[in-house]
Scaffold this motif. Sequence first.
Motif, PDB file in Angstrom:
ATOM      1  N   THR A 499     -19.890  22.991  33.342  1.00 44.65           N
ATOM      2  CA  THR A 499     -21.321  22.824  33.085  1.00 44.65           C
ATOM      3  C   THR A 499     -21.658  22.813  31.604  1.00 44.65           C
ATOM      4  OG1 THR A 499     -21.614  25.217  33.364  1.00 44.65           O
ATOM      5  CG2 THR A 499     -22.005  23.831  35.296  1.00 44.65           C
ATOM      6  N   ASP A 500     -20.649  22.721  30.741  1.00 43.27           N
ATOM      7  CA  ASP A 500     -20.855  22.684  29.291  1.00 43.27           C
ATOM      8  C   ASP A 500     -21.760  23.826  28.837  1.00 43.27           C
ATOM      9  OD1 ASP A 500     -20.390  21.649  26.731  1.00 43.27           O
ATOM     10  OD2 ASP A 500     -22.261  20.515  26.762  1.00 43.27           O
ATOM     11  N   SER A 501     -21.398  25.021  29.242  1.00 43.01           N
ATOM     12  CA  SER A 501     -22.264  26.181  29.000  1.00 43.01           C
ATOM     13  C   SER A 501     -22.228  26.674  27.565  1.00 43.01           C
ATOM     14  CB  SER A 501     -21.858  27.325  29.930  1.00 43.01           C
ATOM     15  OG  SER A 501     -20.475  27.628  29.771  1.00 43.01           O
ATOM     16  N   LYS A 502     -21.232  26.268  26.793  1.00 41.55           N
ATOM     17  CA  LYS A 502     -21.103  26.618  25.381  1.00 41.55           C
ATOM     18  C   LYS A 502     -21.094  28.144  25.158  1.00 41.55           C
ATOM     19  CE  LYS A 502     -20.398  22.717  23.383  1.00 41.55           C
ATOM     20  NZ  LYS A 502     -19.713  22.059  24.489  1.00 41.55           N
ATOM     21  N   ALA A 503     -20.090  28.783  25.733  1.00 41.06           N
ATOM     22  CA  ALA A 503     -19.877  30.209  25.501  1.00 41.06           C
ATOM     23  C   ALA A 503     -19.673  30.468  24.017  1.00 41.06           C
ATOM     24  CB  ALA A 503     -18.651  30.686  26.282  1.00 41.06           C
ATOM     25  N   GLY A 504     -20.212  31.582  23.549  1.00 42.36           N
ATOM     26  CA  GLY A 504     -20.114  31.899  22.136  1.00 42.36           C
ATOM     27  C   GLY A 504     -21.036  31.078  21.273  1.00 42.36           C
ATOM     28  N   GLY A 505     -22.053  30.479  21.885  1.00 42.90           N
ATOM     29  CA  GLY A 505     -23.011  29.673  21.148  1.00 42.90           C
ATOM     30  C   GLY A 505     -24.389  30.304  21.144  1.00 42.90           C
TER      31      GLY A 505
END
Length: 523
Positions: A499-505
């Motif tokens: 889901t392209d959640s961009k952890a660490g963003g």
Amino acid sequence: MTTTMTIAPFKNEPFTDFSIDTNIQEMQLALQKVKAELGRKYPLYIGSEEVYTEEQITSINPGNIDEVIGYVSKGSSDLAEKAMSVALGTFETWKKVTPTERADYLFRAAALMRERKHEFSAALILESGKNWAEADADTAEAIDFLEFYAREMIRLSETDIHQPLTKIDGDDNHISYIPLGVGIVISPFNFPLAIMAGTTVAGIVAGNCIILKPADNTPVIAAKFVQLMKEVGLPEGVLTFLPGDALEVGEYLVEHPKTRFISFTGSREVGCRIYERASKVQPGQIWLKRVIAEMGGKDGVVVDETADLDAAASGIVASAFGFQGQKCSAGSRAIIVDSVYEEVVEKVVHLTKQLQQGLPEENAAVGPVIDQKSYDKVMKYIEIGKEEGELLTGGSKADGNGYYIQPTIFTDVDSNARIMQEEIFGPVLAICKASNWEEAIRIYNNTDYGLTGAFFSQEEERIEYALGNMHCGNLYINKKCTGALVGVHPFGGFNMSGTDSKAGGYDYLLLFTQAKMTSRKTN
């Protein structure tokens, strides 16, 4: 209006330099300490209860299968229901705790983990089969997630800073971010501390209660983390520790009408099933469940004829064989332009043959894959690879009392071959030839996944083209495609990578909240 508070800027946790004797000695002592605790029994944690069950998960050392890491109690559907009831009750008070106070638990946990950094890394080495550097990076990333998300929650609570609204006369308008409810975290074996801790505390610091179901292969690491959170005083019921069967516990909670969100990291097959099951509205369910999923990749490294070929070869080997290829970001494909193909292949094979294989606790460069199931899967793909390309090195079981497989390279592989298309999750690299750099990028994009990629070139126009046309969530130029840093490289992929959640963003915590707009007439 929320009062703005000042906190120190985020800085990534430094990696340990194991060329320094004192650091080597400290890690050896930590390994001795953790080994002295092997074979312990670990309970479930549900509210204030420590629950020891008759049925247990036996965690073994994949590098020495005669060594038991620990015995972890195993949950059931009845215990899952009890865990949900406790978490729902706790949520009513936890959601009212201020963001600053919630963040403080994470700051304290980060400080304590930093003090015990080598102990956590030693546990990773023994339970997951990581070498010292990989384990140290995993622990550092866990600390980073704790620190980063704590700061992010404080920032999000300062609504006017995060999202200034258009002003109109006669209105006082604000956006606030409120928690969702009870969430389920299903974490993976390959980053059993960093990803497990990061996905867990992201939900917690946003004001939710979490039921954690860790990977069956690495439950002891998760138990140690839960114990750490208890030690810093996290209120009982905010975090439930519930290892168990994928269907009896995992799917039961995914389908539960009171589950508000599911955060999953793992295989495409399981992720798609969770997505499907979570989409069905159950009797008594009054919301649509949110799914945050990271489901793997078939990542590639593209090399053109202008590239620094030594750097490219090094990047290919590091991307393919770091932690035995058991990273969703692993570069299991290399696509090389014809005119430099043979030269790059020669360099890659040479570097690969230099990799020392052996026990992770002895800091071998390449260790075991995680378990028998993984071993069998990888060996099956190696047999497929022998029909699809030329085997240049590896291809067999490696020595050792564990799940050791030789780093394996196949060349002259067709871009549509199975070993170029399917995620193997092991130390297997497929290399494909392209007539030119544009065709190489087309081959790179020819996959169901889109997580990470790398492009090696010294031509700026080509680099600009790659930046716009290589379809992945994390693209690296003239560097390996693994090793994302919290706050530096927000991580998540396209297509079947999740889901392209961009952890660490800087927008990750929004996934664990819902935005509430309030408007008050002032005249």
